[in-house]
Each structure stands twice: as structure tokens, then as C-alpha cells.
Design an enzyme around this catalytic site. Sequence first.
Site, PDB file in Angstrom:
ATOM      1  N   SER A  12       0.819  -1.215   0.000  1.00 54.83           N
ATOM      2  CA  SER A  12       0.000   0.000   0.000  1.00 54.83           C
ATOM      3  C   SER A  12       0.854   1.266   0.000  1.00 54.83           C
ATOM      4  CB  SER A  12      -0.903   0.016   1.242  1.00 54.83           C
ATOM      5  OG  SER A  12      -1.675  -1.152   1.309  1.00 54.83           O
TER       6      SER A  12
HETATM    7  N1  SAH Z   1      -0.757  -5.299   4.004  1.00 54.90           N
HETATM    8  C1  SAH Z   1      -0.006  -5.504   2.771  1.00 54.90           C
HETATM    9  C2  SAH Z   1      -0.747  -5.043   1.537  1.00 54.90           C
HETATM   10  C3  SAH Z   1      -1.888  -5.900   1.265  1.00 54.90           C
HETATM   11  S1  SAH Z   1      -2.363  -6.165  -0.398  1.00 54.90           S
HETATM   12  C4  SAH Z   1       1.339  -4.848   2.811  1.00 54.90           C
HETATM   13  O1  SAH Z   1       1.655  -4.149   3.781  1.00 54.90           O
HETATM   14  O2  SAH Z   1       2.112  -5.063   1.877  1.00 54.90           O
HETATM   15  C5  SAH Z   1      -3.689  -7.241   0.014  1.00 54.90           C
HETATM   16  C6  SAH Z   1      -3.292  -8.640   0.322  1.00 54.90           C
HETATM   17  O3  SAH Z   1      -4.450  -9.304   0.803  1.00 54.90           O
HETATM   18  C7  SAH Z   1      -2.807  -9.430  -0.886  1.00 54.90           C
HETATM   19  O4  SAH Z   1      -1.554  -9.979  -0.650  1.00 54.90           O
HETATM   20  C8  SAH Z   1      -3.892 -10.491  -1.060  1.00 54.90           C
HETATM   21  O5  SAH Z   1      -3.391 -11.708  -1.557  1.00 54.90           O
HETATM   22  C9  SAH Z   1      -4.408 -10.635   0.349  1.00 54.90           C
HETATM   23  N2  SAH Z   1      -5.750 -11.209   0.470  1.00 54.90           N
HETATM   24  C10 SAH Z   1      -6.816 -11.041  -0.349  1.00 54.90           C
HETATM   25  N3  SAH Z   1      -7.869 -11.727   0.104  1.00 54.90           N
HETATM   26  C11 SAH Z   1      -7.470 -12.358   1.254  1.00 54.90           C
HETATM   27  C12 SAH Z   1      -8.121 -13.226   2.177  1.00 54.90           C
HETATM   28  N4  SAH Z   1      -9.391 -13.614   2.042  1.00 54.90           N
HETATM   29  N5  SAH Z   1      -7.397 -13.663   3.243  1.00 54.90           N
HETATM   30  C13 SAH Z   1      -6.098 -13.288   3.416  1.00 54.90           C
HETATM   31  N6  SAH Z   1      -5.443 -12.495   2.561  1.00 54.90           N
HETATM   32  C14 SAH Z   1      -6.115 -12.020   1.500  1.00 54.90           C
END
Ligand code: SAH
Length: 260
Positions: free
Chosen positions: A110
Site C-alpha cells: 500500500s
Molecule cells: N498489508 C499488505 C498489503 C496488502 S495487499 C502490505 O503491507 O504489503 C492485500 C493482500 O491481501 C494481498 O496480498 C492479497 O493476496 C491478500 N488477500 C486477499 N484476500 C485475502 C483473504 N481472504 N485472506 C487473506 N489475505 C487475502
Amino acid sequence: MTKADGRTRLNIMTFEIKRRPLLRALGLVAALAGGGAEAQDPYARERAALLQEIAAMARDTGAETGRPVFNARVMAAMAKVPRHRFVSALYGPLAYANHPLPIGHGQTISQPYIVALMTELLDPKAGDAVLEIGTGSGYQAAVLAELVASVYSIEIIEPVGKNAAALLQQLGYTNIHTRIGDGYNGWPERAPFDAIMVTAAAAKVPPALAAQLKPGGRMVIPVGGPGEVQILQVMVKQADGSISTQRSLPVRFVPLTRSR
Ligand code: SAH
């Protein structure tokens, strides 16, 4: 990643000029503390500049977020975590620009301002146990780990989660516990949590997450279905179990997916 994006470049230029004395003071403190901090940390200057930009954006968006000034602990965590370690070497020079970056598998780390804002809105306390859904690069988990007792982070894409877990271990974060799985159902074995942060957008707030929040606990989550505007929501669980919801900024996150 927010509508404030367009101002980024301008902000960098203006505060570079205005904030020189502060940057110099930071350099002096670092030099006194360890000597040659610039050599040890080639990104120290960029990180300090990013912090100034985050503070400026916090002021600009304060009317909408209710947080024109972020907590000093949150800013200190943002100043400490080496974001360049959470992106591929290819993006090293962009690691401290205030933008999201690709981390592979169609996912993103992000925008730093959004990481700071979501952390601020979560009101992290030193003793808290925090659940994060969407480990991604592990950057947000590391920022939280600087502020609370323990972080539990779930990632649905196995290679992404494994990569983050290895990096976090390498960086010495012993208070982050990671898991591969569908975060929609939370982490019942470790519940309840003082705070929950969801870093992928859900069409609706997953009921299991609300259930796993302690009374008085807070949840920060982007809510919006496919094709809809996503709104960052701050939810607080009251003593009687009811949930109050406040809407913050429009944001854009990858979707919260479901395992089948
Ligand atoms: N917090 C992260 C950015 C997140 S991007 C950072 O600091 O880099 C969102 C992430 O959520 C992605 O890696 C995606 O694969 C994950 N995601 C999406 N749906 C999800 C779910 N149901 N459970 C766990 N992770 C999930």
C-alpha cells in the site's frame, strides 16, 4: 492510491525546501547516535522526507479523517521500518515515494500514507494483540509490530505469505505470527483481538472478524464491492457488543478474495 495522489510530487518539492533544517537535525542525531548513519542506511534521507509528506497529507485530509496530526508513536514506526526491504530490488529507488508498488501475484504494497493513516485509525496500544488480514509484503505487519505486543497476519496467496514470513523473520520481528489461509474467517484460535486491520477490500464486513473483536476493540477496513468506490471504515465494538461505524476516506485496495 487515494484521490490525494495527484499532489504527491508537488508536496515533495515544497517540503524539501521548507524542511531542510529538520532533515539536517535528524542527520545530526543519527550521526551522534551511531556515526555514519547514512552509510549504514542509504535511505535515511528519503525516509525522513516521506515522513514529512505523510504529515502534510495528514493535515490536508484531517477534516475527512478526523486525524490532522498522526500520533508520534505511529510516525516513529513509519520512520523505523525499512520499506525498501519489502519491495523487489527493482523498485528500491521508489521505495520511499508515496505510492503503492507491485509485489507480484497481482498484489501491491500500500501507499505509505495509507499505511500510516490505517495504523493511526487503529489506535494501537503497546499491549495489544492485532489481527491483520492480507499480509502482502509484510510491511504493514512490521509497522504494527513496532507498536503493539503481537501481530497475527493472514495471507491467502501461499508464495506471497511465505515470502513475507521469511523477510519478517530475517528482519528480527519475533512478535509477528503469520499464517496462510482465508482471512475471511479470521483466526479463531487466537481470538479475541484488541484491533483488526483488513488490507484488502470487502464488499461487506466479514461477520467472523466483527465477532473476533474484543469489546472496545477497533477494526479498520476498506469496504466496497467490485466496481464500487471503496470507503475506509473505522468500526468500534461497544461494551454491549454492538458496532459503531465511521466512514473515512475513499481508497483503492485489491479485493478480499475467498478460498473455495
Ligand atoms: N498489508 C499488505 C498489503 C496488502 S495487499 C502490505 O503491507 O504489503 C492485500 C493482500 O491481501 C494481498 O496480498 C492479497 O493476496 C491478500 N488477500 C486477499 N484476500 C485475502 C483473504 N481472504 N485472506 C487473506 N489475505 C487475502
